[in-house]
Enzyme design. Structure first.
Site, short mmCIF file in Angstrom:
data_model
loop_
_atom_site.label_atom_id
_atom_site.label_comp_id
_atom_site.label_asym_id
_atom_site.label_seq_id
_atom_site.Cartn_x
_atom_site.Cartn_y
_atom_site.Cartn_z
CE LYS A 12 0.86 1.39 4.41
NZ LYS A 12 1.82 2.44 4.64
CG LEU A 101 6.35 0.59 0.13
CD1 LEU A 101 7.33 -0.03 -0.87
CD2 LEU A 101 5.40 1.54 -0.60
CB ALA A 102 1.78 -2.07 4.62
CB SER A 105 0.68 -5.14 7.16
OG SER A 105 1.35 -4.46 8.19
CG ASP A 138 -0.29 -0.34 8.05
OD1 ASP A 138 -1.07 0.51 8.51
OD2 ASP A 138 0.88 -0.08 7.74
P1 ATP Z 1 4.33 -0.35 7.67
O1 ATP Z 1 4.19 0.49 6.45
O2 ATP Z 1 3.16 -1.28 7.92
O3 ATP Z 1 4.73 0.40 8.89
P2 ATP Z 1 6.85 -1.20 6.61
O4 ATP Z 1 6.56 -1.40 5.17
O5 ATP Z 1 7.53 0.07 6.98
O6 ATP Z 1 5.53 -1.38 7.44
P3 ATP Z 1 7.70 -3.92 6.76
O7 ATP Z 1 8.30 -4.18 5.43
O8 ATP Z 1 6.35 -4.49 7.02
O9 ATP Z 1 7.73 -2.37 7.12
O10 ATP Z 1 8.75 -4.47 7.83
C1 ATP Z 1 8.92 -3.96 9.13
C2 ATP Z 1 9.67 -5.01 9.97
O11 ATP Z 1 8.81 -6.13 10.17
C3 ATP Z 1 10.92 -5.56 9.29
O12 ATP Z 1 12.05 -4.89 9.73
C4 ATP Z 1 10.95 -7.03 9.65
O13 ATP Z 1 11.89 -7.29 10.67
C5 ATP Z 1 9.57 -7.35 10.23
N1 ATP Z 1 8.83 -8.37 9.42
C6 ATP Z 1 8.18 -9.42 9.93
N2 ATP Z 1 7.60 -10.13 8.96
C7 ATP Z 1 7.87 -9.53 7.79
C8 ATP Z 1 7.53 -9.80 6.44
N3 ATP Z 1 6.77 -10.87 6.10
N4 ATP Z 1 7.98 -8.96 5.50
C9 ATP Z 1 8.71 -7.87 5.86
N5 ATP Z 1 9.09 -7.59 7.12
C10 ATP Z 1 8.66 -8.39 8.10
#
Ligand code: ATP
Length: 293
Positions: A12, A101-102, A105, A138
């Site tokens: 997202k 980019l979640a 999630s 998210d």
């Molecule tokens: P959001 O936008 O929801 O805050 P994000 O995109 O910034 O999330 P993610 O890529 O979801 O961040 O990763 C955040 C942390 O979650 C990572 O540093 C990782 O250690 C942990 N994590 C656990 N499971 C996963 C997964 N399936 N994919 C990515 N990261 C994961």
């Protein structure tokens, strides 16, 4: 019957994000317009002998027990309260990690949907949304997809009309990841303003591409941008460079991803090339109306 299948786990972007007061549980109250995009991970669900689930990820660093896929599977197993068929879940990681980019999630949401189907649990949408909220703010949006206004800590959703189609270019600085909690604790709300999402909501409800692009062009669409941009020279430089080309890059969620929406494929392609020449990663994708489409 063939029981093996795959599911897309789309990322997202936040078309707008307003951070409101800090809550007593440590989270911030937010309002955000979230948009599902075509960039996605893929999860494969395959029948194996034995019981429970076995998890593999193409990214070694994400293969641990704390991966959100494992946590989602454990939550479902607990809810099921019965013997479950053996399943191997393979996560093909494509969404950049810790980029706003979640990605995690999205994987948790796809795991809930996939195992609900694989194990024939028959859990309804409301139950899955509640379980999703336990895994992350998210996750409910990733279960629902499309376009939505998110409130609370992001888990309370109001569905919005589908966004008109746009090409999308994601800009990722190399070697810069940002943790969501670090982003939220790095600023003082009294020092920075908060954008009102009203004009964006009106533009989406009217389906006006011009007004949606007008919103992004106004410059202040995400409370966190004012707090995060000063911390990264690479982000500031690429943003300035793109603005000088007449583009409107804005920050997605808690960053560090910037994005640009455009109606023109040729412009999206040229923009992606400029971004790569500047030493950043570029992803050319598009906005999607439904989960996985
Ligand atoms: P959001 O936008 O929801 O805050 P994000 O995109 O910034 O999330 P993610 O890529 O979801 O961040 O990763 C955040 C942390 O979650 C990572 O540093 C990782 O250690 C942990 N994590 C656990 N499971 C996963 C997964 N399936 N994919 C990515 N990261 C994961």
């Amino acid at each position: 019957m063939e029981r093996n299948f795959s599911l897309k786990a789309p990322a997202k972007i936040n078309l707008g994000l307003t951070v409101l007061a800090r809550r007593t549980d440590g989270y911030h109250e937010i309002e955000s317009v979230m948009q599902q995009i075509s960039l996605a991970d893929t999860l494969f669900f395959e029948a194996v002998s034995g019981s429970r689930w076995h998890f593999f990820c193409t990214d070694q660093q994400l293969s641990g027990a704390d991966n959100l896929v494992n946590r989602a599977a454990a939550l479902l197993e607990q809810q099921a309260g019965k013997a479950l068929a053996g399943v191997r879940i393979t996560l093909y990681k494509n969404i950049p990690v810790a980029a706003g980019l979640a990605g995690g999630s999205a994987d948790a949401a796809a795991t809930l949907r996939g195992l609900n189907q694989f194990w024939n649990l028959g859990l309804d949408k409301t139950t899955l949304l509640k379980m999703g909220a336990l895994l992350g703010s998210d996750v409910p949006f990733c279960l629902q997809g499309g376009t939505a206004l998110a409130r609370g800590r992001g888990e309370q959703l109001e569905k919005l009309p589908p966004l008109p189609f746009f090409w999308l270019v994601l800009v990722l600085p190399t070697n810069l990841q940002m943790s969501t909690s670090a982003a939220y604790s790095s600023f003082d709300l009294n020092q920075i303003g908060t954008p009102s999402l009203h004009p964006l909501l009106e533009a989406i409800r009217k389906g006006s591409k011009r007004k949606i692009l007008g919103w992004l062009g106004r410059g202040f669409t995400n409370t966190l941008e004012t707090a995060l941009l000063p911390g990264s020279t690479q982000l500031q430089n690429i943003k300035r460079k793109l603005e000088n080309l007449g583009l409107q890059p804005v920050l997605s969620g808690s960053g560090p991803t910037l994005f640009i929406l455009t109606e023109k494929y040729s412009l999206a392609r040229v923009t992606a090339r400029v971004i790569e020449q500047e030493g950043c990663r570029a992803y050319l994708c598009w906005t999607t109306a439904d989960r996985g489409s």
